[in-house]
Design a protein around this motif. Structure first.
Motif, PDB file in Angstrom:
ATOM      1  N   MET A   1      13.675 -15.907  44.079  1.00 47.20           N
ATOM      2  CA  MET A   1      14.218 -17.166  44.583  1.00 47.20           C
ATOM      3  C   MET A   1      15.736 -17.094  44.724  1.00 47.20           C
ATOM      4  SD  MET A   1      14.275 -20.978  42.868  1.00 47.20           S
ATOM      5  CE  MET A   1      15.604 -20.503  41.743  1.00 47.20           C
ATOM      6  N   THR A   2      16.413 -16.594  43.688  1.00 50.15           N
ATOM      7  CA  THR A   2      17.875 -16.587  43.745  1.00 50.15           C
ATOM      8  C   THR A   2      18.395 -15.615  44.799  1.00 50.15           C
ATOM      9  OG1 THR A   2      17.973 -15.008  41.895  1.00 50.15           O
ATOM     10  CG2 THR A   2      18.131 -17.359  41.363  1.00 50.15           C
ATOM     11  N   ALA A   3      17.676 -14.509  45.023  1.00 46.85           N
ATOM     12  CA  ALA A   3      18.104 -13.572  46.064  1.00 46.85           C
ATOM     13  C   ALA A   3      18.053 -14.232  47.432  1.00 46.85           C
ATOM     14  CB  ALA A   3      17.230 -12.322  46.036  1.00 46.85           C
ATOM     15  N   ARG A   4      17.006 -14.988  47.687  1.00 43.15           N
ATOM     16  CA  ARG A   4      16.905 -15.689  48.971  1.00 43.15           C
ATOM     17  C   ARG A   4      17.995 -16.754  49.097  1.00 43.15           C
ATOM     18  NH1 ARG A   4      14.045 -14.456  53.636  1.00 43.15           N
ATOM     19  NH2 ARG A   4      13.587 -16.349  54.818  1.00 43.15           N
ATOM     20  N   LEU A   5      18.209 -17.502  48.027  1.00 42.99           N
ATOM     21  CA  LEU A   5      19.233 -18.546  48.062  1.00 42.99           C
ATOM     22  C   LEU A   5      20.627 -17.965  48.231  1.00 42.99           C
ATOM     23  CD1 LEU A   5      17.875 -20.793  45.188  1.00 42.99           C
ATOM     24  CD2 LEU A   5      18.014 -21.439  47.604  1.00 42.99           C
ATOM     25  N   ALA A   6      20.832 -16.739  47.717  1.00 38.59           N
ATOM     26  CA  ALA A   6      22.152 -16.108  47.807  1.00 38.59           C
ATOM     27  C   ALA A   6      22.539 -15.768  49.236  1.00 38.59           C
ATOM     28  CB  ALA A   6      22.183 -14.848  46.942  1.00 38.59           C
ATOM     29  N   GLU A   7      21.590 -15.844  50.170  1.00 36.57           N
ATOM     30  CA  GLU A   7      21.923 -15.654  51.581  1.00 36.57           C
ATOM     31  C   GLU A   7      22.697 -16.843  52.140  1.00 36.57           C
ATOM     32  OE1 GLU A   7      18.252 -14.895  53.595  1.00 36.57           O
ATOM     33  OE2 GLU A   7      17.725 -13.205  52.304  1.00 36.57           O
ATOM     34  N   ARG A   8      22.645 -17.990  51.434  1.00 39.99           N
ATOM     35  CA  ARG A   8      23.297 -19.206  51.921  1.00 39.99           C
ATOM     36  C   ARG A   8      24.267 -19.827  50.922  1.00 39.99           C
ATOM     37  NH1 ARG A   8      19.181 -23.470  54.296  1.00 39.99           N
ATOM     38  NH2 ARG A   8      21.178 -24.349  54.936  1.00 39.99           N
ATOM     39  N   PHE A   9      24.091 -19.495  49.643  1.00 44.58           N
ATOM     40  CA  PHE A   9      24.872 -20.133  48.587  1.00 44.58           C
ATOM     41  C   PHE A   9      25.489 -19.091  47.662  1.00 44.58           C
ATOM     42  CE2 PHE A   9      21.389 -23.008  49.695  1.00 44.58           C
ATOM     43  CZ  PHE A   9      22.007 -24.242  49.812  1.00 44.58           C
ATOM     44  N   THR A  10      26.531 -19.499  46.963  1.00 49.86           N
ATOM     45  CA  THR A  10      26.975 -18.755  45.784  1.00 49.86           C
ATOM     46  C   THR A  10      26.105 -19.236  44.637  1.00 49.86           C
ATOM     47  OG1 THR A  10      29.257 -18.566  46.559  1.00 49.86           O
ATOM     48  CG2 THR A  10      28.880 -18.295  44.205  1.00 49.86           C
ATOM     49  N   VAL A  11      25.120 -18.437  44.269  1.00 52.47           N
ATOM     50  CA  VAL A  11      24.136 -18.843  43.269  1.00 52.47           C
ATOM     51  C   VAL A  11      24.649 -18.452  41.885  1.00 52.47           C
ATOM     52  CG1 VAL A  11      21.754 -18.625  42.470  1.00 52.47           C
ATOM     53  CG2 VAL A  11      22.269 -18.546  44.929  1.00 52.47           C
TER      54      VAL A  11
ATOM     55  N   MET B   1      27.287 -22.593  19.767  1.00 54.82           N
ATOM     56  CA  MET B   1      27.640 -21.430  20.595  1.00 54.82           C
ATOM     57  C   MET B   1      28.691 -21.836  21.620  1.00 54.82           C
ATOM     58  SD  MET B   1      25.167 -19.237  23.138  1.00 54.82           S
ATOM     59  CE  MET B   1      23.869 -19.178  21.926  1.00 54.82           C
ATOM     60  N   THR B   2      29.780 -21.089  21.693  1.00 55.43           N
ATOM     61  CA  THR B   2      30.861 -21.414  22.617  1.00 55.43           C
ATOM     62  C   THR B   2      30.908 -20.482  23.816  1.00 55.43           C
ATOM     63  OG1 THR B   2      32.403 -20.064  21.333  1.00 55.43           O
ATOM     64  CG2 THR B   2      32.254 -22.404  20.777  1.00 55.43           C
ATOM     65  N   ASP B   3      30.249 -19.323  23.741  1.00 60.82           N
ATOM     66  CA  ASP B   3      30.264 -18.396  24.857  1.00 60.82           C
ATOM     67  C   ASP B   3      29.414 -18.915  25.992  1.00 60.82           C
ATOM     68  OD1 ASP B   3      31.866 -16.598  23.469  1.00 60.82           O
ATOM     69  OD2 ASP B   3      30.143 -15.578  22.582  1.00 60.82           O
ATOM     70  N   LEU B   4      29.810 -18.569  27.218  1.00 55.46           N
ATOM     71  CA  LEU B   4      29.052 -18.939  28.406  1.00 55.46           C
ATOM     72  C   LEU B   4      28.402 -17.703  29.000  1.00 55.46           C
ATOM     73  CD1 LEU B   4      31.535 -21.366  30.208  1.00 55.46           C
ATOM     74  CD2 LEU B   4      29.560 -21.972  28.798  1.00 55.46           C
ATOM     75  N   TYR B   5      27.140 -17.820  29.379  1.00 56.91           N
ATOM     76  CA  TYR B   5      26.403 -16.707  29.966  1.00 56.91           C
ATOM     77  C   TYR B   5      25.855 -17.150  31.310  1.00 56.91           C
ATOM     78  CZ  TYR B   5      26.613 -15.141  25.127  1.00 56.91           C
ATOM     79  OH  TYR B   5      27.043 -14.786  23.878  1.00 56.91           O
ATOM     80  N   TYR B   6      26.227 -16.414  32.357  1.00 55.93           N
ATOM     81  CA  TYR B   6      25.732 -16.741  33.689  1.00 55.93           C
ATOM     82  C   TYR B   6      25.926 -15.540  34.599  1.00 55.93           C
ATOM     83  CZ  TYR B   6      30.738 -17.700  34.482  1.00 55.93           C
ATOM     84  OH  TYR B   6      32.104 -17.607  34.561  1.00 55.93           O
ATOM     85  N   ASP B   7      25.203 -15.546  35.713  1.00 56.71           N
ATOM     86  CA  ASP B   7      25.328 -14.509  36.734  1.00 56.71           C
ATOM     87  C   ASP B   7      25.644 -15.165  38.060  1.00 56.71           C
ATOM     88  OD1 ASP B   7      24.533 -12.007  35.274  1.00 56.71           O
ATOM     89  OD2 ASP B   7      22.715 -13.162  34.935  1.00 56.71           O
ATOM     90  N   ILE B   8      26.353 -14.444  38.916  1.00 59.30           N
ATOM     91  CA  ILE B   8      26.753 -14.958  40.219  1.00 59.30           C
ATOM     92  C   ILE B   8      26.276 -13.997  41.302  1.00 59.30           C
ATOM     93  CG2 ILE B   8      28.689 -15.618  41.704  1.00 59.30           C
ATOM     94  CD1 ILE B   8      30.281 -16.289  39.240  1.00 59.30           C
ATOM     95  N   ALA B   9      25.712 -14.555  42.378  1.00 61.11           N
ATOM     96  CA  ALA B   9      25.286 -13.749  43.527  1.00 61.11           C
ATOM     97  C   ALA B   9      25.508 -14.550  44.798  1.00 61.11           C
ATOM     98  CB  ALA B   9      23.813 -13.366  43.396  1.00 61.11           C
ATOM     99  N   GLY B  10      25.794 -13.840  45.889  1.00 64.25           N
ATOM    100  CA  GLY B  10      25.888 -14.477  47.190  1.00 64.25           C
ATOM    101  C   GLY B  10      27.239 -15.083  47.479  1.00 64.25           C
ATOM    102  N   SER B  11      27.276 -15.837  48.568  1.00 63.55           N
ATOM    103  CA  SER B  11      28.508 -16.514  48.978  1.00 63.55           C
ATOM    104  C   SER B  11      28.131 -17.820  49.653  1.00 63.55           C
ATOM    105  CB  SER B  11      29.326 -15.630  49.933  1.00 63.55           C
ATOM    106  OG  SER B  11      28.576 -15.344  51.100  1.00 63.55           O
ATOM    107  N   GLY B  12      29.127 -18.705  49.739  1.00 66.92           N
ATOM    108  CA  GLY B  12      28.888 -20.036  50.282  1.00 66.92           C
ATOM    109  C   GLY B  12      29.138 -21.076  49.216  1.00 66.92           C
ATOM    110  N   PRO B  13      28.661 -22.304  49.404  1.00 60.67           N
ATOM    111  CA  PRO B  13      28.870 -23.344  48.402  1.00 60.67           C
ATOM    112  C   PRO B  13      28.150 -22.994  47.107  1.00 60.67           C
ATOM    113  CG  PRO B  13      27.291 -24.075  50.050  1.00 60.67           C
ATOM    114  CD  PRO B  13      27.877 -22.805  50.566  1.00 60.67           C
ATOM    115  N   VAL B  14      28.675 -23.464  45.999  1.00 62.43           N
ATOM    116  CA  VAL B  14      28.118 -23.124  44.691  1.00 62.43           C
ATOM    117  C   VAL B  14      26.818 -23.886  44.457  1.00 62.43           C
ATOM    118  CG1 VAL B  14      28.477 -23.299  42.200  1.00 62.43           C
ATOM    119  CG2 VAL B  14      30.341 -22.520  43.685  1.00 62.43           C
ATOM    120  N   LEU B  15      25.803 -23.139  44.039  1.00 63.68           N
ATOM    121  CA  LEU B  15      24.525 -23.713  43.620  1.00 63.68           C
ATOM    122  C   LEU B  15      24.260 -23.236  42.202  1.00 63.68           C
ATOM    123  CD1 LEU B  15      21.730 -25.017  43.784  1.00 63.68           C
ATOM    124  CD2 LEU B  15      20.942 -23.018  45.094  1.00 63.68           C
ATOM    125  N   LEU B  16      24.304 -24.155  41.250  1.00 62.85           N
ATOM    126  CA  LEU B  16      24.021 -23.836  39.852  1.00 62.85           C
ATOM    127  C   LEU B  16      22.525 -23.940  39.611  1.00 62.85           C
ATOM    128  CD1 LEU B  16      25.113 -23.315  36.927  1.00 62.85           C
ATOM    129  CD2 LEU B  16      25.060 -25.808  36.645  1.00 62.85           C
TER     130      LEU B  16
END
Length: 275
Positions: free
Chosen positions: A31-41, A1-16
């Motif tokens: 969890m990701t909603a809370r982290l999105a207050e500090r990171f680009t999740v 599989m060559t396609d990439l699937y991901y979602d992005i939320a928030g702002s700040g440093p990138v957290l994968l």
């Protein structure tokens, strides 16, 4: 599989974020909603199960393929010259270890939560055989049989023997299997991921960028012992997080706060979640 699937939320440093199981990010929204207050999740979905591919055929998976995909996601989202934080739990924790060992160039810090890398233990071969038996039980008798064996194995405080009794057979049809992330994990992910042995020598050289974590409710259990052993073997950091193996789902807000604190410790000179 060559396609990439991901979602992005928030702002700040990138957290994968690399989920466990078959990589479906179900249950991680809190969890990701809370982290999105500090990171680009950036939540990675390696098989695209949350992006329209649930129900489509899946092949046997490799840790290295998920890790390479995670690296490609970072290439797509990271601004030039910046580094990312990474969090992986369970199977995602195995991927996080491999990502750090093989693609450390743009990683700031990695947290691997309860990776089932049981092969590193002195009796690792026996535990790997138990995980293989879980997969065999799934194929022979279905989800309930496999799930009960895996729960017993993960929660036992003592070494256990493989039970010979097999519960009532309740196998899924192929269509039902393809619609179930848990079934896909048992069929295509669990065996290769629990057979994978991290590159301890390489990780030890990068241990300042790694925290191995386990849940407070997992104390005395197999994956807590594995996480502690890994941290000691690497001369690296060990941290406890709220809850057990599914702490990110069961206690999303305190889990997110503990993760943020681990990645960006309060009061450490130069540590900030804004750069």
């Amino acid at each position: 599989m060559t396609d990439l699937y991901y979602d992005i939320a928030g702002s700040g440093p990138v957290l994968l974020v690399v989920p466990g199981g078959a990589g479906h990010p179900m249950g991680l929204d809190g969890m990701t909603a809370r982290l999105a207050e500090r990171f680009t999740v950036v939540t990675y979905d390696p098989l695209g199960l949350a992006h329209g591919r649930l129900g489509l055929p899946v092949a046997d998976q490799r840790v290295e393929d998920w890790s390479d995909g995670a690296g490609r996601v970072l290439d797509a989202v990271l601004p030039d010259g910046q580094a990312a934080y990474v969090f992986g739990s369970s199977a995602g924790g195995v991927v996080a270890l491999d990502l750090l060992a093989r693609h450390p160039e743009r990683l700031r810090h990695v947290v691997a939560h309860e990776p089932p890398s049981v092969g590193v233990l002195p009796d690792g071969a026996r535990h790997q055989a138990m995980f293989a038996e879980v997969c065999d039980r799934y194929r022979a008798a279905g989800l309930a049989a496999a799930g009960s064996l895996m729960t017993a194995m993960l929660t036992s405080s003592e070494p256990m023997e493989i039970p010979q009794e097999i519960p009532e057979v309740q196998r899924l049809s192929r269509e039902e299997e393809l619609a179930s992330p848990m079934a896909l994990s048992l069929r295509h992910v669990l065996r290769p991921f629990t057979s994978y042995i991290p590159d301890l020598e390489r990780l030890a050289s990068l241990s300042s960028r790694l925290t191995v974590a386990a849940g407070t409710d997992s104390r005395g259990q197999l994956l807590h012992r594995t996480a502690e052993f890994l941290a000691q073997a690497l001369d690296g950091d060990f941290a406890e997080f709220p809850g057990g193996h599914l702490g990110a789902v069961q206690h999303p807000v305190p889990f997110a706060e503990r993760l943020a604190e681990t990645l960006v410790p309060v009061g450490v000179p130069g540590a900030t979640a804004t750069t």
